[in-house]
Design a protein around this motif. Structure first.
Motif, PDB file in Angstrom:
ATOM      1  N   UNK A  16     -69.801  36.232  -8.108  1.00 22.80           N
ATOM      2  CA  UNK A  16     -70.397  35.238  -7.215  1.00 22.80           C
ATOM      3  C   UNK A  16     -69.312  34.432  -6.516  1.00 22.80           C
ATOM      4  N   UNK A  17     -68.342  33.967  -7.306  1.00 27.36           N
ATOM      5  CA  UNK A  17     -67.281  33.126  -6.767  1.00 27.36           C
ATOM      6  C   UNK A  17     -66.393  33.932  -5.818  1.00 27.36           C
ATOM      7  N   UNK A  73     -67.337  36.511  -3.980  1.00 30.37           N
ATOM      8  CA  UNK A  73     -68.107  36.690  -2.730  1.00 30.37           C
ATOM      9  C   UNK A  73     -68.044  35.432  -1.890  1.00 30.37           C
ATOM     10  N   UNK A  74     -68.190  34.292  -2.563  1.00 30.70           N
ATOM     11  CA  UNK A  74     -68.148  33.008  -1.874  1.00 30.70           C
ATOM     12  C   UNK A  74     -66.800  32.790  -1.191  1.00 30.70           C
ATOM     13  N   UNK A 103     -66.484  34.991   1.846  1.00 30.07           N
ATOM     14  CA  UNK A 103     -67.201  34.408   2.982  1.00 30.07           C
ATOM     15  C   UNK A 103     -66.371  33.296   3.614  1.00 30.07           C
ATOM     16  N   UNK A 104     -65.750  32.464   2.761  1.00 33.31           N
ATOM     17  CA  UNK A 104     -64.950  31.361   3.282  1.00 33.31           C
ATOM     18  C   UNK A 104     -63.791  31.851   4.127  1.00 33.31           C
ATOM     19  N   UNK A 121     -66.595  22.379  -2.720  1.00 38.35           N
ATOM     20  CA  UNK A 121     -66.285  23.609  -3.455  1.00 38.35           C
ATOM     21  C   UNK A 121     -66.390  23.393  -4.959  1.00 38.35           C
ATOM     22  N   UNK A 159     -69.827  23.175  -6.366  1.00 37.19           N
ATOM     23  CA  UNK A 159     -70.461  24.482  -6.516  1.00 37.19           C
ATOM     24  C   UNK A 159     -69.827  25.276  -7.659  1.00 37.19           C
ATOM     25  N   UNK A 160     -68.509  25.143  -7.808  1.00 31.65           N
ATOM     26  CA  UNK A 160     -67.788  25.867  -8.858  1.00 31.65           C
ATOM     27  C   UNK A 160     -66.939  24.873  -9.645  1.00 31.65           C
ATOM     28  N   UNK A 208     -65.715  25.047 -12.534  1.00 30.88           N
ATOM     29  CA  UNK A 208     -64.623  25.695 -13.268  1.00 30.88           C
ATOM     30  C   UNK A 208     -63.444  25.863 -12.320  1.00 30.88           C
ATOM     31  N   UNK A 249     -71.591  18.018 -16.353  1.00 28.82           N
ATOM     32  CA  UNK A 249     -71.704  18.769 -15.097  1.00 28.82           C
ATOM     33  C   UNK A 249     -70.840  20.022 -15.085  1.00 28.82           C
ATOM     34  N   UNK A 282     -74.396  25.039 -11.151  1.00 30.58           N
ATOM     35  CA  UNK A 282     -74.676  23.599 -10.966  1.00 30.58           C
ATOM     36  C   UNK A 282     -75.548  23.275  -9.766  1.00 30.58           C
ATOM     37  N   UNK A 283     -75.413  24.050  -8.670  1.00 29.47           N
ATOM     38  CA  UNK A 283     -76.187  23.712  -7.471  1.00 29.47           C
ATOM     39  C   UNK A 283     -77.684  23.911  -7.675  1.00 29.47           C
ATOM     40  N   UNK A 298     -65.857  26.226  10.332  1.00 32.71           N
ATOM     41  CA  UNK A 298     -66.870  27.162   9.853  1.00 32.71           C
ATOM     42  C   UNK A 298     -68.214  26.833  10.500  1.00 32.71           C
ATOM     43  N   UNK A 311     -71.531  30.350   1.879  1.00 30.51           N
ATOM     44  CA  UNK A 311     -70.511  30.449   0.828  1.00 30.51           C
ATOM     45  C   UNK A 311     -70.914  29.618  -0.393  1.00 30.51           C
ATOM     46  N   UNK A 312     -71.610  28.507  -0.158  1.00 31.64           N
ATOM     47  CA  UNK A 312     -72.079  27.705  -1.292  1.00 31.64           C
ATOM     48  C   UNK A 312     -73.183  28.447  -2.054  1.00 31.64           C
ATOM     49  N   UNK A 317     -73.724  31.710  -2.220  1.00 31.70           N
ATOM     50  CA  UNK A 317     -73.178  32.867  -2.940  1.00 31.70           C
ATOM     51  C   UNK A 317     -72.516  32.454  -4.258  1.00 31.70           C
ATOM     52  N   UNK A 318     -71.821  31.301  -4.234  1.00 28.91           N
ATOM     53  CA  UNK A 318     -71.103  30.880  -5.439  1.00 28.91           C
ATOM     54  C   UNK A 318     -72.055  30.567  -6.586  1.00 28.91           C
ATOM     55  N   UNK A 319     -73.329  30.290  -6.285  1.00 28.49           N
ATOM     56  CA  UNK A 319     -74.278  29.953  -7.333  1.00 28.49           C
ATOM     57  C   UNK A 319     -75.406  30.978  -7.464  1.00 28.49           C
TER      58      UNK A 319
END
Lengths: 248, 309
Positions: A3-4, A6-7, A10-11, A87, A90-91, A93, B65, B71-72, B88, B96-97, B99-101
């Motif tokens: 997931x991270x 892919x993110x 995209x960025x 960022x 969303x992540x 970690x 958290x 988390x989202x 962007x 991108x947000x 996808x990360x979740x």
């Protein structure tokens, strides 16, 4: 982790600076290779010295700087705009985030620089005519792939410095100093310890992988590249420790 | 539910947040109130794992958290609407947000429509107005359909239309049973949006109470009265209020050219003055307000109080 990744992909593909830095890298790599090859060829019979492969890969150092800028911007751009906080929401970690960014920058840099490196080699050899090296000659394939590895590693160096310094202009100055200016200045250092510093200093060690033959008094191609990667790993580790510890 | 326990943040010898404990529950809008520099943003950054507390902790449904898997999908937050990469497009930013979740990309189109950004989805966000950026920030907060929402000063710099939109949105989100936590230094805004208030000053908890209770408990109305013979009137009213001061709240105080009388109605003040033959130039009831209650509570804790205040 996918997931991270892919993110982060995209960025990196969604900002214009990626296209520009990579385009500049390719132009510098291929253009410089052809230029030096053409100038060598025009010397005719007098140009007895020189390594044809190395001549066609002359642009590696400049391409490295362009890709290092890509690495710096991948992190520095987030700090400049404040995007880093979004960022990390969303992540959370942070090491996972840094690892994903590093992987994506390295993958993009390697794909583009490998293509540019082969293009420079074949283009350069075509210009050099009868002095041309062939891919099957000893050390040639390793040198051509090695140029792409050197450029990729320098991109990761830029990313590590960006994460450490968190300030784009500062990180760009640092990367230019560490991979371009200081390595040349080390040759001015006196005595045996000066030689040692020169031999092990960042790109002095790392660029050995782009030469078909081991230069006198220098590290071997893989040993040299390993030394360069150690510099980068240490910087990245320092960035990772601070990234975890500091407030975002 | 958000549970902050003895949250403390020190920068060297400066204490930004000082042993703050509170709970935020679902189903209503909780206002997080304090003067500028009270530690609201620092507290919110600690709630979201961006800043590390010097001491204490914040748990989101029992988990910090930083340990939430996606988390989202649990917490949506709008901290700084301008904190996006300007190069962007709105769509790529949200993508991108998402996808990360592990949020499906179809949800990106949903929140774009929800915030009215569909038309500008392919424009670079660097050119967005503050109002549009705010909408994008809210779209990002809503992306994971979270049950907890945090907004840091969401109406700052918005036009009346934008303020109304955000206010309605927050009320609707709370009505759906979500936990809505919104910080502001604007009292009037909170009076209209929040059901519950957590008030801090200099990093410390001042009040944790319902908005209505907050107003009625900490501030009372008073009668404002002016007279050409102010000292005589003050003496007269002093005698009158001390007679009826059962709960100790009745008082007469001099404020420049007028008196403030508590514990008496305007009618009683007028009657008393007429009985003593004192002319009045002004007589008015001043109703209690959240603004006054807030000023009263935070005055002592305002970091940089102006010399005239």
């Amino acid at each position: 982790m996918t997931d991270v990744l892919r993110s982060e992909w995209t960025k990196i593909r969604s900002v214009r600076s990626t296209v520009w830095t990579l385009l500049v890298a390719v132009v510098l790599m291929v253009g410089f290779g052809l230029l030096v090859a053409a100038s060598t060829a025009s010397l005719g019979e007098n140009a007895g010295l020189g390594d044809s492969t190395m001549i066609s890969l002359s642009g590696s150092a400049f391409a490295s700087l362009a890709v290092a800028t890509l690495g710096v911007l991948a992190v520095g751009g987030e700090y400049r705009t404040g995007m880093i906080r979004t960022t990390l929401l969303a992540v959370p970690g942070r090491l996972r985030m840094l690892a994903a960014k590093t992987a994506v920058v390295a993958a993009v840099a390697f794909a583009v620089s490998l293509a540019a490196s082969f293009a420079s080699f074949f283009g350069g050899q075509a210009v050099l005519g009868d002095k041309a090296a062939r891919l099957g000659d000893p050390g040639v394939l390793r040198a051509v792939v090695g140029a792409a590895l050197l450029i990729t590693a320098t991109g990761v160096f830029g990313l590590a410095l960006g994460a450490l310094i968190r300030h784009t202009p500062g990180a760009i100055v640092a990367v230019i100093g560490l991979v371009f200016v200081l390595p040349q200045m080390t040759s001015l250092l006196p005595g045996e310890w000066g030689d040692t510093v020169q031999r092990y200093f960042t790109t002095n060690a790392g660029s050995q992988i782009t030469y078909t033959r081991v230069a006198e008094g220098q590290l071997g191609p893989w040993a040299g590249f390993a030394v360069y990667c150690t510099w980068i790993a240490v910087t990245l580790a320092a960035a990772a420790v601070l990234l975890r510890r500091r407030d975002a | 539910m958000i549970d902050a326990r003895r949250l403390t943040k020190r920068y060297g010898s400066t204490v930004a947040v000082d042993g703050l404990s509170f709970e935020v529950r679902g189903g209503h809008v909780t206002g997080f109130l304090g003067p500028n520099g009270a530690g609201k943003s620092t507290t919110m950054r600690m709630m979201l794992g961006l800043d590390h507390p010097t001491e204490g902790s914040v748990l989101i449904d029992g988990t910090p958290y930083g340990r939430l898997k996606h988390p989202l999908r649990k917490v949506g937050a709008l901290l700084d609407a301008k904190a996006v990469h300007g190069g962007r497009t709105a769509r790529d930013h949200l993508l991108c947000l998402a996808q990360s979740n592990g949020i499906p990309s179809s949800r990106v189109n949903e929140v774009l429509a929800l915030t009215g950004l569909t038309e500008v989805a392919r424009r670079r966000v660097g050119g967005f107005s503050l109002g549009m950026s705010q909408r994008l920030g809210i779209a990002a907060a809503l992306l994971g359909d979270p049950e907890i929402l945090l907004f840091d000063e969401p109406v700052n710099g918005l036009d009346p239309e934008g303020i109304l939109w955000i206010r309605t949105l927050m009320r609707n989100l709370a009505a759906e049973g979500r936990t809505v936590f919104v910080s502001s230094h604007l009292m009037s805004e909170m009076a209209q949006t929040a059901d519950h208030l957590i008030v801090i000053g200099r990093g410390r908890l001042i009040a944790d109470t319902g908005t209505r209770e907050f107003i009625s408990r900490s501030s009372q109305g008073y009668v404002r009265v002016r007279s050409p013979r102010l000292p005589d009137l003050a003496r007269l009213l002093d005698g009158a209020v001390s007679g009826r001061a059962g709960d100790g709240t009745a008082a007469v105080t001099l404020h420049g050219d007028h008196l403030r009388v508590t514990g008496m109605t305007a009618a009683a003040v007028g009657e008393a003055a007429a009985g003593a033959g004192l002319a009045l130039h002004e007589l008015a009831e001043v109703a209690p307000s959240l603004e006054a209650a807030y000023m009263e509570l935070t005055q002592s804790s305002t970091e940089y109080a102006g010399v005239t205040s």
